[in-house]
Design a protein around this motif. Structure first.
Motif, PDB file in Angstrom:
ATOM      1  N   THR A 181      10.900   1.450  -1.625  1.00 35.51           N
ATOM      2  CA  THR A 181      11.561   0.160  -1.842  1.00 35.51           C
ATOM      3  C   THR A 181      10.904  -0.930  -0.984  1.00 35.51           C
ATOM      4  OG1 THR A 181      13.171   0.640  -0.091  1.00 35.51           O
ATOM      5  CG2 THR A 181      13.802   1.213  -2.357  1.00 35.51           C
ATOM      6  N   TRP A 182      10.406  -0.554   0.179  1.00 31.70           N
ATOM      7  CA  TRP A 182       9.777  -1.447   1.163  1.00 31.70           C
ATOM      8  C   TRP A 182      10.710  -2.632   1.503  1.00 31.70           C
ATOM      9  CZ3 TRP A 182       4.397  -1.158  -1.530  1.00 31.70           C
ATOM     10  CH2 TRP A 182       3.663  -0.067  -1.006  1.00 31.70           C
ATOM     11  N   TRP A 232       9.958  -6.654   1.349  1.00 41.42           N
ATOM     12  CA  TRP A 232       9.530  -6.676  -0.054  1.00 41.42           C
ATOM     13  C   TRP A 232      10.647  -6.164  -0.952  1.00 41.42           C
ATOM     14  CZ3 TRP A 232       5.010  -9.028  -1.302  1.00 41.42           C
ATOM     15  CH2 TRP A 232       4.072  -9.212  -0.290  1.00 41.42           C
ATOM     16  N   GLN A 233      10.617  -6.614  -2.172  1.00 42.71           N
ATOM     17  CA  GLN A 233      11.640  -6.233  -3.155  1.00 42.71           C
ATOM     18  C   GLN A 233      10.949  -5.883  -4.459  1.00 42.71           C
ATOM     19  OE1 GLN A 233      15.042  -6.809  -2.035  1.00 42.71           O
ATOM     20  NE2 GLN A 233      15.595  -5.454  -3.763  1.00 42.71           N
ATOM     21  N   THR A 265       2.718   1.618 -12.219  1.00 38.16           N
ATOM     22  CA  THR A 265       2.657   0.523 -11.247  1.00 38.16           C
ATOM     23  C   THR A 265       4.050  -0.072 -11.029  1.00 38.16           C
ATOM     24  OG1 THR A 265       0.463  -0.021 -12.125  1.00 38.16           O
ATOM     25  CG2 THR A 265       1.494  -1.661 -10.682  1.00 38.16           C
ATOM     26  N   VAL A 266       4.337  -0.358  -9.771  1.00 40.77           N
ATOM     27  CA  VAL A 266       5.577  -1.081  -9.426  1.00 40.77           C
ATOM     28  C   VAL A 266       5.150  -2.361  -8.708  1.00 40.77           C
ATOM     29  CG1 VAL A 266       7.700  -1.078  -8.042  1.00 40.77           C
ATOM     30  CG2 VAL A 266       7.019   0.983  -9.298  1.00 40.77           C
ATOM     31  N   PHE A 267       5.777  -3.462  -9.074  1.00 40.18           N
ATOM     32  CA  PHE A 267       5.417  -4.757  -8.471  1.00 40.18           C
ATOM     33  C   PHE A 267       6.510  -5.172  -7.482  1.00 40.18           C
ATOM     34  CE2 PHE A 267       3.402  -4.485 -12.562  1.00 40.18           C
ATOM     35  CZ  PHE A 267       2.096  -4.796 -12.283  1.00 40.18           C
ATOM     36  N   TYR A 268       6.067  -5.808  -6.422  1.00 38.94           N
ATOM     37  CA  TYR A 268       7.002  -6.234  -5.366  1.00 38.94           C
ATOM     38  C   TYR A 268       6.806  -7.737  -5.074  1.00 38.94           C
ATOM     39  CZ  TYR A 268       7.124  -1.173  -4.422  1.00 38.94           C
ATOM     40  OH  TYR A 268       7.253   0.181  -4.528  1.00 38.94           O
ATOM     41  N   GLY A 269       7.889  -8.407  -4.687  1.00 40.85           N
ATOM     42  CA  GLY A 269       7.812  -9.803  -4.263  1.00 40.85           C
ATOM     43  C   GLY A 269       8.418  -9.952  -2.876  1.00 40.85           C
ATOM     44  N   LEU A 307      -1.026  -5.457   3.557  1.00 37.12           N
ATOM     45  CA  LEU A 307      -1.208  -4.325   2.630  1.00 37.12           C
ATOM     46  C   LEU A 307      -1.463  -3.042   3.411  1.00 37.12           C
ATOM     47  CD1 LEU A 307      -3.411  -5.785  -0.275  1.00 37.12           C
ATOM     48  CD2 LEU A 307      -0.933  -5.660  -0.095  1.00 37.12           C
ATOM     49  N   LEU A 308      -2.281  -3.175   4.466  1.00 35.01           N
ATOM     50  CA  LEU A 308      -2.619  -1.973   5.241  1.00 35.01           C
ATOM     51  C   LEU A 308      -1.372  -1.394   5.909  1.00 35.01           C
ATOM     52  CD1 LEU A 308      -6.032  -3.065   6.835  1.00 35.01           C
ATOM     53  CD2 LEU A 308      -5.667  -1.205   5.188  1.00 35.01           C
ATOM     54  N   ARG A 309      -0.509  -2.277   6.360  1.00 37.30           N
ATOM     55  CA  ARG A 309       0.703  -1.787   7.012  1.00 37.30           C
ATOM     56  C   ARG A 309       1.595  -1.062   6.001  1.00 37.30           C
ATOM     57  NH1 ARG A 309       2.084  -6.197   9.317  1.00 37.30           N
ATOM     58  NH2 ARG A 309       3.883  -6.820   8.085  1.00 37.30           N
ATOM     59  N   LEU A 310       1.760  -1.657   4.822  1.00 39.16           N
ATOM     60  CA  LEU A 310       2.562  -0.992   3.784  1.00 39.16           C
ATOM     61  C   LEU A 310       1.930   0.328   3.354  1.00 39.16           C
ATOM     62  CD1 LEU A 310       3.418  -4.090   1.528  1.00 39.16           C
ATOM     63  CD2 LEU A 310       4.975  -2.833   3.043  1.00 39.16           C
ATOM     64  N   ALA A 311       0.600   0.276   3.210  1.00 43.17           N
ATOM     65  CA  ALA A 311      -0.102   1.488   2.769  1.00 43.17           C
ATOM     66  C   ALA A 311       0.078   2.600   3.788  1.00 43.17           C
ATOM     67  CB  ALA A 311      -1.581   1.165   2.581  1.00 43.17           C
ATOM     68  N   SER A 312       0.064   2.238   5.055  1.00 41.05           N
ATOM     69  CA  SER A 312       0.200   3.274   6.093  1.00 41.05           C
ATOM     70  C   SER A 312       1.569   3.949   6.025  1.00 41.05           C
ATOM     71  CB  SER A 312      -0.022   2.664   7.472  1.00 41.05           C
ATOM     72  OG  SER A 312       1.051   1.778   7.784  1.00 41.05           O
ATOM     73  N   TYR A 313       2.559   3.251   5.519  1.00 35.74           N
ATOM     74  CA  TYR A 313       3.864   3.881   5.330  1.00 35.74           C
ATOM     75  C   TYR A 313       3.838   4.848   4.145  1.00 35.74           C
ATOM     76  CZ  TYR A 313       5.650  -0.068   8.139  1.00 35.74           C
ATOM     77  OH  TYR A 313       5.870  -0.981   9.125  1.00 35.74           O
TER      78      TYR A 313
END
Lengths: 221, 179
Positions: A123-124, A129-130, A146-150, A213-219
């Motif tokens: 969900t981030w 992010w949503q 693919t899931v898109f986030y805003g 992006l890198l921070r989200l990717a690391s999760y």
């Protein structure tokens, strides 16, 4: 006293010329001629045998080469599996518009009710992010979800997961929180990719710093 | 690499026969030696290794001679008598003086000391060049020239004295005279 090296070649004395008239007796000539004829016949037979053997080898080699070529052709014809698209070819999907509504969040609030194989989409929410939409594509025979986030401030990213380990080259390898990630683009469009559970994950966004992006990717990695 | 044509044995037979006779000192032994050489050479295909056919065959004949001599030295030696010896076969038949001359000449060569005999046989009887003879006998051309020269001197002296020996210098080879 003369030594071996003192004497130069000379003509033989006349007395030695008497030898020139001595010839082999007929019985010896006949015996040697018969032996020579036998040997010649044997040599000719062996030569013919070698020639035949060589011919057989040439034919065998030709057949082997033909079989290899046919095998390659058959392999090419029967192999209907398309070559896997590269990460760079799939990444634009994460920047397209969604074609489906955003998946709902699962109980617990960390994961969405959408997954690609064993990987569930996050969900981030806690990262700001949503989920705003989703889409599903088939690219080069591979299923890509693919899931898109805003982020509520105009920023939008797409998280795509392909069902195979897609080939990737170039970019910059970075490590965040122990996760090995590859930055394929940074700037106006940022793309980060990694592999997980035999699949390829791609996170892309426009106008979003690559560090986010890198921070989200690391999760997710 | 060139192979020896079996027909070469027939082509060079007369020369090989003379070489064999000069080495053995006996017509019968010469015939046997040529036959044995032919059998050995023709037993399988032979490569010339850049050699001339004649040089190859003379080498083969000499090797066979040396081998047979070593074998024979372990057995009691038989000496041919004059009655057992057939006249020399010559193209000009019916010339007993010439036949005797050739027989004496071959006997004189066979009686030479070994080094002189092999050099003279290679050059004057086989017709090899000094270089080929030097390769055959594993020595220098100058040495071959020297031995041939001295061998000729001794042969001429032996024929002149009529006893097959020149009586000077080194001792003669073991007696193989046909007389």
């Amino acid at each position: 006293m003369t030594t071996d090296d003192d004497i130069t070649p000379t003509d033989p004395p006349a007395a030695l010329r008497a030898l020139e008239d001595v010839v082999a007796p007929d019985r010896l000539r006949l015996a040697v001629a018969e032996r020579a004829a036998d040997a010649r016949r044997e040599q000719r037979r062996e030569r013919r045998l070698r020639t035949r053997l060589g011919g057989v080898l040439v034919v065998a080699c030709g057949v082997a080469v033909m079989l290899v070529v046919l095998g390659l052709l058959a392999g090419a014809i029967l192999d209907d599996e398309p070559a896997a698209p590269s990460v760079r070819a799939v990444a634009p999907v994460a920047l397209r518009a969604p074609t489906a509504p955003a998946p709902a969040a699962r109980p617990g609030g960390e994961l969405l009710a959408a997954q690609a194989g064993p990987i569930a989409f996050p969900t981030w929410t806690r990262a700001g992010w949503q989920a705003v939409g989703a889409r599903r594509d088939t690219i080069g025979g591979h299923d890509v979800r693919t899931v898109f986030y805003g982020d509520g401030a105009g920023g939008r990213i797409g998280y795509a997961i392909a069902d195979a380990r897609l080939p990737v080259a170039g970019g910059e390898l970075v490590t965040r929180r122990g996760a090995r990630l590859r930055v394929l683009a940074r700037g106006a469009t940022a793309i980060v990719t990694w592999r997980r559970a035999g699949r390829t994950c791609i996170l892309a966004g426009r106008g979003v710093p690559v560090e986010r992006l890198l921070r989200l990717a690391s999760y997710a990695a | 690499m060139a192979r020896l044509d079996p027909q070469a044995l027939v082509t060079h037979l007369d020369r090989l026969y003379r070489v064999a006779w000069a080495l053995c000192g006996s017509r019968e032994e010469a015939e046997d030696l040529v036959q044995e050489t032919a059998a050995r050479v023709l037993a399988k295909p032979r490569r010339l290794h850049g050699q001339d056919e004649l040089a190859y065959l003379v080498r083969a004949l000499r090797n066979t001679f040396l081998l047979s001599r070593r074998t024979r030295s372990r057995r009691p030696r038989e000496v041919a008598t004059l009655e057992q010896v057939e006249p020399v076969e010559r193209r000009g038949r019916g010339q007993p003086e010439a036949a005797l001359e050739a027989r004496e000449l071959l006997a004189a060569i066979a009686a030479l000391p070994e080094d002189f005999r092999h050099a003279l046989v290679a050059v004057d009887v086989a017709g090899l060049s000094y270089r080929e003879a030097a390769e055959l006998l594993d020595t220098r051309e100058a040495t071959i020239a020297s031995r041939v020269y001295r061998g000729r001197e001794r042969v001429v002296a032996a024929l002149g004295s009529g006893d097959g020996h020149d009586g000077v210098g080194e001792a003669s080879a073991p007696a193989r005279s046909l007389r």
